[in-house]
Design a protein around this motif. Structure first.
Motif, PDB file in Angstrom:
ATOM      1  N   SER A   1      17.079 -31.059  36.385  1.00 36.34           N
ATOM      2  CA  SER A   1      16.437 -30.275  37.453  1.00 36.34           C
ATOM      3  C   SER A   1      16.965 -28.933  37.691  1.00 36.34           C
ATOM      4  CB  SER A   1      16.314 -31.309  38.785  1.00 36.34           C
ATOM      5  OG  SER A   1      17.524 -31.192  39.039  1.00 36.34           O
ATOM      6  N   TYR A   2      18.252 -28.655  37.204  1.00 39.23           N
ATOM      7  CA  TYR A   2      18.806 -27.456  37.188  1.00 39.23           C
ATOM      8  C   TYR A   2      18.585 -26.383  35.966  1.00 39.23           C
ATOM      9  CZ  TYR A   2      21.503 -28.498  41.446  1.00 39.23           C
ATOM     10  OH  TYR A   2      21.865 -28.739  42.721  1.00 39.23           O
ATOM     11  N   LEU A   3      17.998 -27.036  35.059  1.00 35.03           N
ATOM     12  CA  LEU A   3      17.626 -26.403  33.589  1.00 35.03           C
ATOM     13  C   LEU A   3      16.863 -25.009  33.898  1.00 35.03           C
ATOM     14  CD1 LEU A   3      18.102 -26.077  30.650  1.00 35.03           C
ATOM     15  CD2 LEU A   3      16.245 -27.714  30.071  1.00 35.03           C
ATOM     16  N   THR A   4      15.698 -25.318  34.548  1.00 38.40           N
ATOM     17  CA  THR A   4      14.659 -24.208  34.502  1.00 38.40           C
ATOM     18  C   THR A   4      15.411 -23.104  35.641  1.00 38.40           C
ATOM     19  OG1 THR A   4      13.014 -25.862  33.914  1.00 38.40           O
ATOM     20  CG2 THR A   4      12.314 -23.585  35.027  1.00 38.40           C
ATOM     21  N   PRO A   5      15.636 -23.449  36.782  1.00 42.72           N
ATOM     22  CA  PRO A   5      16.211 -22.501  37.726  1.00 42.72           C
ATOM     23  C   PRO A   5      17.470 -21.591  36.937  1.00 42.72           C
ATOM     24  CG  PRO A   5      15.985 -24.644  38.712  1.00 42.72           C
ATOM     25  CD  PRO A   5      15.869 -24.746  37.561  1.00 42.72           C
ATOM     26  N   LEU A   6      18.455 -22.339  36.408  1.00 39.13           N
ATOM     27  CA  LEU A   6      19.560 -21.632  35.655  1.00 39.13           C
ATOM     28  C   LEU A   6      18.910 -20.581  34.563  1.00 39.13           C
ATOM     29  CD1 LEU A   6      22.185 -24.406  35.067  1.00 39.13           C
ATOM     30  CD2 LEU A   6      22.305 -22.398  36.393  1.00 39.13           C
ATOM     31  N   LEU A   7      17.897 -21.244  33.928  1.00 43.98           N
ATOM     32  CA  LEU A   7      17.373 -20.285  32.667  1.00 43.98           C
ATOM     33  C   LEU A   7      16.541 -19.104  33.619  1.00 43.98           C
ATOM     34  CD1 LEU A   7      17.193 -20.467  29.781  1.00 43.98           C
ATOM     35  CD2 LEU A   7      14.926 -21.702  29.946  1.00 43.98           C
ATOM     36  N   ASP A   8      16.016 -19.312  34.416  1.00 44.23           N
ATOM     37  CA  ASP A   8      15.307 -18.054  35.071  1.00 44.23           C
ATOM     38  C   ASP A   8      16.449 -17.071  35.708  1.00 44.23           C
ATOM     39  OD1 ASP A   8      12.880 -19.263  35.006  1.00 44.23           O
ATOM     40  OD2 ASP A   8      12.789 -20.029  36.878  1.00 44.23           O
ATOM     41  N   ARG A   9      17.476 -17.786  36.355  1.00 45.05           N
ATOM     42  CA  ARG A   9      18.465 -16.896  36.924  1.00 45.05           C
ATOM     43  C   ARG A   9      19.004 -16.064  35.758  1.00 45.05           C
ATOM     44  NH1 ARG A   9      22.963 -19.487  41.063  1.00 45.05           N
ATOM     45  NH2 ARG A   9      24.162 -17.652  41.198  1.00 45.05           N
ATOM     46  N   CYS A  10      19.670 -16.696  34.668  1.00 40.41           N
ATOM     47  CA  CYS A  10      20.238 -15.995  33.606  1.00 40.41           C
ATOM     48  C   CYS A  10      19.294 -14.970  33.030  1.00 40.41           C
ATOM     49  CB  CYS A  10      20.427 -16.896  32.401  1.00 40.41           C
ATOM     50  SG  CYS A  10      21.836 -18.085  33.017  1.00 40.41           S
TER      51      CYS A  10
ATOM     52  N   ALA B   1      -0.254 -27.243  40.460  1.00 40.66           N
ATOM     53  CA  ALA B   1       0.548 -27.384  41.813  1.00 40.66           C
ATOM     54  C   ALA B   1       1.897 -28.012  41.295  1.00 40.66           C
ATOM     55  CB  ALA B   1      -0.301 -28.125  42.779  1.00 40.66           C
ATOM     56  N   LEU B   2       1.933 -28.855  40.582  1.00 45.68           N
ATOM     57  CA  LEU B   2       3.312 -29.878  40.525  1.00 45.68           C
ATOM     58  C   LEU B   2       4.550 -29.062  39.918  1.00 45.68           C
ATOM     59  CD1 LEU B   2       1.662 -33.057  39.537  1.00 45.68           C
ATOM     60  CD2 LEU B   2       2.667 -32.341  41.617  1.00 45.68           C
ATOM     61  N   SER B   3       5.575 -29.504  40.162  1.00 50.13           N
ATOM     62  CA  SER B   3       6.752 -28.978  40.071  1.00 50.13           C
ATOM     63  C   SER B   3       6.931 -27.901  38.785  1.00 50.13           C
ATOM     64  CB  SER B   3       7.741 -30.073  39.582  1.00 50.13           C
ATOM     65  OG  SER B   3       8.924 -29.552  38.996  1.00 50.13           O
ATOM     66  N   HIS B   4       7.426 -26.756  38.867  1.00 48.31           N
ATOM     67  CA  HIS B   4       7.591 -25.696  37.622  1.00 48.31           C
ATOM     68  C   HIS B   4       9.103 -25.972  37.232  1.00 48.31           C
ATOM     69  CE1 HIS B   4       3.880 -23.913  38.536  1.00 48.31           C
ATOM     70  NE2 HIS B   4       4.039 -23.874  39.702  1.00 48.31           N
ATOM     71  N   LEU B   5       9.854 -27.128  37.413  1.00 47.19           N
ATOM     72  CA  LEU B   5      10.959 -27.207  36.915  1.00 47.19           C
ATOM     73  C   LEU B   5      11.024 -27.791  35.574  1.00 47.19           C
ATOM     74  CD1 LEU B   5      12.860 -29.008  39.927  1.00 47.19           C
ATOM     75  CD2 LEU B   5      13.072 -26.465  39.270  1.00 47.19           C
ATOM     76  N   TYR B   6       9.814 -28.661  35.271  1.00 46.98           N
ATOM     77  CA  TYR B   6       9.927 -29.131  33.854  1.00 46.98           C
ATOM     78  C   TYR B   6       8.695 -28.683  33.047  1.00 46.98           C
ATOM     79  CZ  TYR B   6      12.741 -32.166  36.902  1.00 46.98           C
ATOM     80  OH  TYR B   6      13.874 -32.504  37.494  1.00 46.98           O
ATOM     81  N   ASN B   7       8.447 -29.269  32.128  1.00 44.59           N
ATOM     82  CA  ASN B   7       7.469 -29.182  31.034  1.00 44.59           C
ATOM     83  C   ASN B   7       5.995 -29.562  31.628  1.00 44.59           C
ATOM     84  OD1 ASN B   7       5.566 -30.040  28.519  1.00 44.59           O
ATOM     85  ND2 ASN B   7       6.925 -27.902  28.203  1.00 44.59           N
ATOM     86  N   GLU B   8       4.881 -28.831  31.514  1.00 45.97           N
ATOM     87  CA  GLU B   8       3.710 -29.228  32.169  1.00 45.97           C
ATOM     88  C   GLU B   8       3.367 -30.650  31.785  1.00 45.97           C
ATOM     89  OE1 GLU B   8       3.727 -24.870  31.862  1.00 45.97           O
ATOM     90  OE2 GLU B   8       4.352 -26.524  30.517  1.00 45.97           O
ATOM     91  N   SER B   9       3.821 -31.349  30.545  1.00 43.03           N
ATOM     92  CA  SER B   9       3.696 -32.577  30.299  1.00 43.03           C
ATOM     93  C   SER B   9       4.218 -33.653  31.171  1.00 43.03           C
ATOM     94  CB  SER B   9       3.710 -33.048  28.786  1.00 43.03           C
ATOM     95  OG  SER B   9       5.358 -32.636  28.690  1.00 43.03           O
ATOM     96  N   ALA B  10       5.385 -33.123  31.915  1.00 46.37           N
ATOM     97  CA  ALA B  10       5.965 -33.851  32.874  1.00 46.37           C
ATOM     98  C   ALA B  10       4.740 -34.120  34.180  1.00 46.37           C
ATOM     99  CB  ALA B  10       7.193 -33.461  33.547  1.00 46.37           C
ATOM    100  N   SER B  11       4.298 -32.971  34.436  1.00 49.88           N
ATOM    101  CA  SER B  11       3.145 -32.957  35.570  1.00 49.88           C
ATOM    102  C   SER B  11       2.197 -33.928  35.165  1.00 49.88           C
ATOM    103  CB  SER B  11       2.544 -31.685  35.931  1.00 49.88           C
ATOM    104  OG  SER B  11       3.757 -30.908  36.378  1.00 49.88           O
TER     105      SER B  11
END
Length: 1687
Positions: free
Chosen positions: A482-491, A1391-1401
């Motif tokens: 769950s930290y992968l996307t936020p970390l990627l955005d931050r970097c 609407a669903l989480s933007h943390l993961y790939n769209e296929s997870a939604s």
């Protein structure tokens, strides 16, 4: 051999035997005697004692071999301990006399050694009974040691160890003398003597207080000296001694008397760590000498000392234990990190030293923090490490921000902290990686500030630190997806903002690349849009590189690094950006050779540096593309890839002249460019660059023989070119060990650095070969050689046949024209390249070419076969055989063999003999038995060589070669089996134990022989039983060998014997041997159990045994634990938790993947065969593991009575803690072990399903339990099952939550229908409603990952559908969770989480819809069962439900409230599914932006989720349409106020942009065809993996559809449609044997017939339908179908 089985030696039989048989006979008798003495009564033993003693003592004079003397001594001691002891003094005197004897001849030596061993054994067994005789004995032995050779010193040390062990404190008068003798042996020439001395001193320190008080410093210095020039075994033994003594110094309580006499004082932890630190930093030279050397700048600690001290640190901490480490972690951490700080410049003097020292520090941290601490303690440790990082960062910030350049410190300060930071960041990453999602609280803790700290260090001036920080982020992302996307955005955001800082550009580009490398470990992926952002940023960096010369190199590197890392995301991400990547690739190289020439004349040193960096980066990006996106490599793409290659090769040929012009700054960039180009060419097929083959070959030849190569790094070049089995005869360092991570540096030799991330930043996104540790690329100069060798093999195989001999001749000449050390280097490279060529040609079934090619190859290989480097000889033997394999000519092969024969007959030096003996073995390996005449000659020569006792090396190689011949000859070898076996036994009984490598080769021979004899070993003929008993005897000798690898061979042989002749292998002694090895070390499993390979052998054997005899193995293990008493330090645990529990404990501590896999397999086999019979035991094991780490002591189930009284507490009240005082058998198991325990629970339930029906019947189980209290049934443990599922489902670890929910699902499905006998009309699961609710609720919180929520939805629907709960208010609790999910997903894919790939939604949405579908289907079924006509239920009113108990319509009323929304979503999902399953030729017709619940880019990943859920959704939709009768229009139809946005694919929902509103008739026709189309498509082409659930749901959907008039009219009025449907059903009945599917199919057939009979059908349709039916009825259908059809 049977004649040897008597209490007294059968001397008549003995005297009739030959010399070799005599030794065998004696050994067999002694083995038998040992067992017999224990079983015989005392009086019988005493009666024959005198004769027996005489016989045993007479054997002393018959030169007994090492195993025989050991056994003889054991028996003598055992005899005295059982019988009378009056003659023992005479025996001791006799032994002492033998030792005093002045006879120094070699033939007398075995007698002396036997006497020494006997004394040790007697004192060990009888101890203080022997009074004061020990002073004379010890004095005598020590005196003998002064003139003893290495074997004597070895045996004396072991004997003294036994004497000390037997006497305990009584031996105090001799302690100093023994200490003095052992000191000199600890630095002996012979490694075996050093090991024995370490064992002796380890025994001595138990009683000798001075060793860990007054003499502590000198013991430490002595150990450091012992590490110098040591081998792996010595480092293990001495580090164990040093670590134990130092730990003793800290924890021991000094006895009062000793304290007053020796004025001893407690040693503090600081002093001990200081002592170890001295060894690590200064080695064995004392303080004064070291300081003098430091002034001269000459001192450097040898690597073996540093590695030895590293192992001692680990033993020291492990001996003190995990609890101690928890308390003292801060002091320990600061000391360990200070080893690589600037205050000790010795450890980090050069880059090479720094890398090696960092490895050592990382190893200490990993083995202690990773191996000894539980999860909670690890979280605390991570905070401490983070604190250390923060402190260093503050110092760094102060330095960097200081404006005054005078006071601003220089690069020395940067260097000061960099190595500490690298070690701290790597360990922090490893820690979080191993904690997985259980580390979430650590990262959420704002006071720790882990992420901020790590990200801030990304700007550190040192590149090593920036890379380590990036790697740490990679580990965090893998552990917590769950930290992968936020970390990627931050970097990415920091990278975009700080584009003008060189540190930020490289630091954050490393971080982004490392995070992209983590995506492949995270199944839920990252949003597809990130690819676009990264690609745009990379292009921006590349385009802006030229604008600012200060940043050119960094931006260029960063741009290509991002593109290369992006490629690892695979075709789905890369496809959209491929055109831009290919354009960049095209632009980075000049178009023509002329442009390249003009480039050469233009640039300066700096521009060339940037250019080479850019081109190397581009090559790396394309290499990454080829490696990870194979599906995109079409002909067209290859056409775009190829044009720049000729220019890249041209530049390669120009590099040397560019280097001459611009000098050394270009040296590293040019090497890196070479390496990148070679790596890419290796991956591409040679056809793509066939025009440049000659130029490339020329460059490769120059590279391999370049004059500037100084270092011979055979240990990384050759192992891939040798056969894996042959590496066993070389250094044990080449084998896998627990210390591989640090031992590797000794393998590489002093001038070579170990691999480290800074040597190749591009490796940060690659998956590491060795599992999860940080990537370890070698320095570019070594990597380029390695790539050149590989590529040479490919290119040389593809150049013209005329050119091959020229290149090979040129290589041969280059060896002749060099001298000394350089010649060795060139020879190494050339032979490696030629081996690579032969390997490639053999692998691709090619040909060597004309006769002229053979000559240089033969000369090269021949030279290498006689090289002093054993690894090169090994590779050459392999090449020798490959050469014969490629030439494929019997005459040539015979000639090669003849060359080796001649050499072996004439040569006297060990080098030639070893090389050529292995060459013979390799020839046989690749060409099978060459011919029987050759086989005889080979065997004859190898027999002779293997008996050459003057050179253990020759024996080792010859025996290894013999094992290869035995293996390859197969049945042809049977004629040689007996003499070979005699030879093996003779050598096993006579080769000294100090030559462990010879014994290992003997073990391999015996193993090969047993495999060759195979099932014949079961026979009963005399010859076979002789062979068999010899094999067993050989195994027994090897089991007693002190060397772990020989023991591993013994176990492997016994495993083979057990497979071929199980009746003849004594299972109880084999199991007890296995358990002793495994559990002796289970306290410190990954440190002390000496050899990984031994543990692997034990588990491989156990795994085989339990497949056949699990119960017996388990019983033998428990018996051993009970009988062992004090003698064996077996884990006391085995008594209560059995072998199974011990294996679970081992699984928790073991880190080797193969070993963990074997442990799981073993436990699975045991569970399969025993779980039903030992149900309570297995469930308790699993419960203990799961409860050991729960944050609450226990979960008790809510009392059903209190619920009935209306006192409905909150679900959370199911948590009540209950702790019992007993110590827990499992302490802090890791999450992976808990997941395995949860999986075991599911397996146990499955096993019970196939057993007695009482497992799922309360009344029957209780009755049977009353009759026989020992019987046990699963249903009686239901409370435990629920409790375990609850504990797992509510854990911190996501993997464990998934396992817990799966367990809960299995429990609900299996126990839902079981009635509760005490409350008729109720089911047994009803009392656990609150637990189920409480287990499910956490899975629906906002931060839960989609896969957990999806699983929880499945459990919710199963729970509601199971019918367990009869009260509407109770159902509402779980129903409410589904309602909340439905609200969440109504917004669709946006609407669903933007943390993961769209296929997870997509997965989550479909899981929710599937769960609702299941509930709706059940609701409709229940409604039908109450025989009420199905009409649209009224809107659900509060009053109708408020009364509590559930009516047949109650559940349907609950669902109906959301049915309008659900039906729309179901239809949208079905349309998505219909679009996704269209054949590929209709791809152009698919909507560009995807469907209602999937995006076009992720359609491939989404397909899988649709396949998992479409069937139930289809069934539910059909039922809903049936419920509306296809007549009533949906009130919402076409209304603009929909609860979810209209998407282009939202099925007929009157999109406002559409010009025409469809009529209800059109709408229903579309829906009818959608359902019919999906069903027919699926039933037409049933895949083998189609589930029963899908087929049944599909048929039921058709039944529901045809239940109402309007669809029937459609079928009846369309004759072709009806016949098509009948044909499909015909095929289903033919291909599926399940009665339920066939019945469902026939029900649909019945409905079609009815449709044809109805008034609206087309005339004649009935006849055509019946005509089709006749086809179906021509099948042989069973009578019950006929009955079904009579209607």
């Amino acid at each position: 051999m049977e004649l040897a089985h008597s209490l007294l030696l059968n001397e008549d039989a003995y005297n009739q035997l030959g010399e070799v048989q005599k030794a065998e006979f004696i050994f067999d008798w002694l083995r038998y005697l040992e067992k017999l003495l224990i079983a015989t009564s005392r009086s019988d033993v005493r009666e024959k004692q005198k004769t027996l003693v005489e016989q045993l003592l007479s054997l002393l004079n018959s030169s007994p071999g090492p195993p025989t003397r050991k056994l003889l001594a054991k028996n003598l001691a055992l005899l005295y301990s059982i019988g009378d002891t009056f003659s023992v003094y005479e025996t001791i005197d006799k032994c002492n006399d033998l030792i005093r004897s002045k006879d120094d001849s070699p033939s007398y030596l075995p007698t002396k050694l036997a006497a020494v061993v006997c004394l040790g054994s007697l004192y060990k067994k009888l101890g203080r009974i022997l009074g004061n005789t020990f002073t004379d004995t010890v004095g005598n032995i020590l005196k003998a040691m002064k003139s003893a050779e290495s074997q004597g010193r070895y045996e004396i040390m072991l004997s003294l160890q036994n004497i000390l062990n037997g006497l305990g404190a009584a031996a105090t008068p001799c302690h100093r003398d023994v200490y003095k003798a052992a000191r000199s042996c600890l630095t002996d020439r012979s490694m075996a003597v050093r090991c024995a001395a370490a064992k002796c001193l380890l025994e001595l320190q138990n009683e000798a207080v001075f060793m860990w008080s007054t003499d502590l410093d000198s013991v430490a210095t002595l150990c450091f000296k012992s590490f110098e020039g040591s081998n792996y075994d010595v480092r293990i033994s001495v580090s164990k001694l040093l670590g134990t003594v130092l730990a003793k110094a800290i924890i021991s309580k000094h006895p009062g008397a000793a304290a007053s006499r020796q004025s001893t004082r407690r040693v503090s932890l600081e002093e001990v760590l200081e002592l170890l630190g001295t060894g690590f930093l200064r080695g064995s030279s004392g303080f004064l000498r070291a300081s003098g050397d430091m002034l001269k700048g000459t001192s450097s600690v040898s690597r073996d000392v540093r590695v030895g001290v590293t192992q001692a640190y680990v033993v020291f901490i492990s001996t003190l234990g995990g609890t101690w480490l928890e308390k003292n972690f801060a002091a320990f951490l600061s000391h360990i990190l200070s080893l690589v700080s600037q205050s000790h410049p010795k450890a980090t003097q050069t880059q090479i030293d720094a890398v090696c020292s960092r490895r050592c520090v990382s190893f200490i941290l990993r083995a202690t923090v990773g191996g000894l601490l539980g999860e909670k303690a690890q979280i605390a440790a991570a905070k401490d490490i983070c604190q250390a990082i923060w402190k260093l960062k503050k110092v760094m910030d102060a330095v960097m921000s200081d404006g005054n350049l005078e006071t601003r410190l220089g690069s020395a300060d940067v260097a000061a902290s960099q190595h500490i930071l690298v070690c701290a960041l790597q360990e922090l990453g490893n820690l979080i990686h191993s904690l997985g999602t259980t580390a979430a609280p650590l990262l959420q803790d704002s006071s720790a500030g882990i992420l901020d700290n790590v990200i801030s260090v990304t700007l550190h001036p040192s590149i090593s630190v920036r890379l380590a920080a990036a790697w740490c982020l990679h580990c965090i992302a893998v552990a917590l997806p769950s930290y992968l996307t936020p970390l990627l955005d931050r970097c990415l955001e920091r990278l975009a903002v700080l584009k003008s800082s060189p540190e930020a550009v490289t630091g954050f580009s490393f971080a982004v690349a490392a995070l992209l490398g983590a995506v492949k470990h995270c199944p839920l992926g990252i949003p597809h849009g990130k690819g676009k952002i990264i690609m745009a940023l990379a292009e921006d960096l590349l385009c802006s590189a030229a604008q600012n010369s200060r940043l050119s190199a960094q931006r260029t590197q960063a741009g290509w690094l991002l593109i290369a890392a992006l490629m690892t995301l695979g075709p789905a991400f890369v496809g959209h950006h491929l055109a831009r990547v290919l354009l960049l690739w095209k632009c980075v190289f000049p178009v023509s050779p002329e442009d390249l020439e003009s480039e050469k004349s233009r640039g300066d040193s700096f521009t060339w540096q940037v250019t080479l960096e850019g081109r190397a980066g581009a090559l790396c990006a394309i290499k990454s593309f080829v490696a990870h996106c194979g599906d995109l490599l079409t002909e067209e793409v290859i056409q775009h890839l190829v044009p720049p290659l000729p220019c890249a090769v041209d530049l390669l040929t120009q590099l040397s002249s560019i280097l001459k012009t611009y000098g050394s700054p270009l040296k590293t960039p040019s090497v890196v460019y070479r390496q990148r180009l070679y790596e890419l060419l290796i991956l591409l097929s040679p056809e793509t660059y066939e025009g440049n083959l000659s130029a490339i070959l020329k460059e490769l030849a120059a590279d391999l023989t370049a004059p500037d190569i100084q270092v011979a790094a055979s240990t990384f070049l050759l192992p891939p070119l040798c056969h894996q089995d042959d590496l066993l005869i070389l250094s044990p360092l080449l084998q896998e060990t627990d210390h591989r991570f640090i031992e590797e540096q000794l393998l590489l030799g002093s001038g070579i650095a170990c691999g480290s991330l800074e040597y190749d930043p591009y490796s940060i996104y690659e998956k590491d070969v060795e599992g999860d540790s940080v990537p370890k690329p070698l320095p570019p100069t070594l990597s380029v050689t390695s790539s050149a060798v590989k590529l040479f093999g490919v290119v040389c195989a593809h150049v013209g046949e005329a050119q091959r001999p020229l290149v090979l001749e040129q290589l041969l000449d280059s060896i002749k024209h060099t001298k000394g050390a350089r010649q060795q280097v060139v020879q190494l490279h050339v032979v490696s390249a030629v081996s690579s060529f032969l390997k490639y040609v053999a692998g691709s079934k090619g040909h060597l070419g004309p006769e002229e090619v053979r000559r240089p190859v033969l000369a090269l290989v021949m030279g290498a076969l006689e090289s002093p480097n054993p690894l090169l000889r090994c590779a050459a033997a392999e090449a020798w055989a490959r050469l014969a394999q490629v030439v494929e000519d019997g005459v040539f092969t015979a000639a090669l063999a003849q060359v080796s024969f001649d050499k072996l007959k004439s040569a006297r030096d060990a080098v030639t003999r070893t090389g050529h003996s292995l060459a013979l073995g390799s020839l046989h390996r690749y060409l099978g038995g060459i011919s029987s005449q050759h086989l005889n000659s080979c065997v004859g020569i190898l027999y002779t060589l293997s008996q050459d006792s003057t050179s253990p090396d020759v024996q080792t190689w010859a025996l290894h070669s013999l094992s290869l011949i035995i293996d390859s000859a197969g049945p042809l070898y049977h004629t040689h089996a007996e003499p070979t076996l005699s030879l093996i036994i003779m050598l096993l009984l006579n080769v000294p134990p100090t030559h462990a490598e010879v014994h290992q080769s003997l073990g391999r021979c015996l193993n090969a022989l047993i495999t060759t004899l195979g099932p014949e070993l079961q026979g009963n003929s005399t010859s076979v039983s002789t062979l068999r008993s010899s094999c067993l005897l050989g195994c027994a000798v090897m089991q007693d060998n002190p060397d772990c690898l020989v023991q591993a061979q013994a176990i492997s042989c016994l495993q083979q014997l057990h497979m071929f002749a199980p009746r003849h292998v004594n299972l109880s002694s084999l199991v007890s041997c296995l358990c002793e090895i495994l559990l002796d070390n289970s306290v410190l499993v990954n440190l002390c159990s000496p050899y990984l390979l031994l543990r692997r052998a034990v588990l491989a054997c156990l795994r085989q045994l339990v497949q056949r005899e699990a119960a017996e193995v388990s019983e033998h293990a428990v018996m051993l634990a009970k009988n062992s008493g004090e003698e064996l330090t077996l884990d006391a645990n085995i008594r209560e938790v059995g072998l199974e529990g011990a294996l679970l404990t081992l699984l928790d501590k073991e880190t080797d993947r193969k070993l963990c896999h074997d442990i799981k397999e073993t436990l699975n086999h045991m569970l399969t065969s025993m779980a039903v019979d030992k149900l309570s035991f297995w469930l308790k094991l699993c419960k203990d593991v799961l409860a050991a780490s729960a944050d609450f002591a226990a979960v008790t189930c809510v009392d059903t009575m209190q619920e009935e009284e209306g006192d409905r507490g909150d679900d959370a009240s199911v948590l009540t803690s209950r702790s019992d005082g007993r110590p827990h058998p499992f302490t802090n198991p890791r999450w992976a072990t808990r997941v395995f325990a949860a999986e075991c629970v599911c397996r146990i339930i499955t096993q019970c399903e196939n057993a007695h029906s009482a497992h799922f019947d309360v009344a029957l189980a209780q009755d049977l339990k009353k009759k026989d209290s020992r019987s046990d049934f699963l249903v009686l443990h239901l409370a435990d099952l629920i409790r375990m599922a609850f504990m797992a489902a509510t854990d911190h670890s996501d993997q464990l939550r998934l396992s817990g929910l799966e367990t809960l699902l299995v429990v609900i499905r299996r126990f839902a229908t079981i009635p509760e006998p005490e409350f008729p009309g109720h089911v047994i699961l009803e009392q656990y409603q609150a637990n189920v609710g409480a287990a499910l609720r956490p899975a629906f919180t906002s931060e839960t990952p989609p896969d957990v929520t999806a699983k929880a939805c499945q459990v919710c629907s199963a729970w509601i559908a199971s019918g367990v709960v009869s009260d509407l208010n109770d159902i509402r609790r779980v129903h409410q969770l589904l309602v909340a999910s439905l609200t969440k997903i109504q917004v669709g894919k946006e609407a669903l989480s933007h943390l993961y790939n769209e296929s997870a939604s997509t997965m989550e949405i479909l899981a929710v819809l599937k769960a609702w579908a299941e509930v709706y289907i059940i609701a409709v079924e229940r409604h039908k069962n109450h025989r009420q006509p199905l009409k649209t239920p009224p809107a659900c009113s509060e009053e109708s439900v408020g009364n509590g108990s559930i009516s047949p319509d109650g559940l349907l009323d609950l669902v109906h409230a959301d049915l309008g929304t659900l039906s729309r979503l179901w239809l949208a999902a079905l349309q998505d599914f219909a679009l996704l399953t269209l054949p590929s030729e209709f791809a152009s017709q698919l909507p560009v932006e995807g469907g209602a619940f999937y995006t076009a880019e992720t359609s491939e990943n989404a397909k899988l989720h649709y396949y998992n859920s479409w069937a139930l959704i289809l069934h539910a939709t059909a039922l809903w349409l049936t419920g509306t009768g296809f007549v009533v229009a949906d009130p919402d139809e076409g209304a603009p106020n929909l609860s979810r946005p209209v998407t282009p694919t939202s099925m007929c929902q009157g999109s406002s942009s559409g010009p025409r509103v469809k009529s209800p008739e059109d709408v229903y026709t579309e829906r009818f065809h959608l359902i019919l189309g999906i069903s027919v498509k699926f039933l037409c082409s049933l895949r083998s993996d189609a589930t029963m659930e899908s087929i049944t749901a599909c048929l039921h959907a058709l039944q529901a559809l045809l239940d109402v008039p309007w669809p029937r009219s459609k079928i009846g009025s369309d004759q072709d449609l009806g016949i098509e449907l009948l044909n499909v059903l015909h095929r289903v009945i033919l291909t599926r044997e399940s009665p339920s599917i066939q019945l469902a199919s026939l029900e649909v057939v019945r409905q079609i017939i009815c449709a044809a009979q109805e008034p609206f059908s087309v005339p004649h349709s009935l006849q055509s339908f019946l005509h089709s039916l006749l086809k179906i009825f021509s099948l042989n259908i069973s009578p019950n179908f006929h009955q079904k059809f009579n209607g």
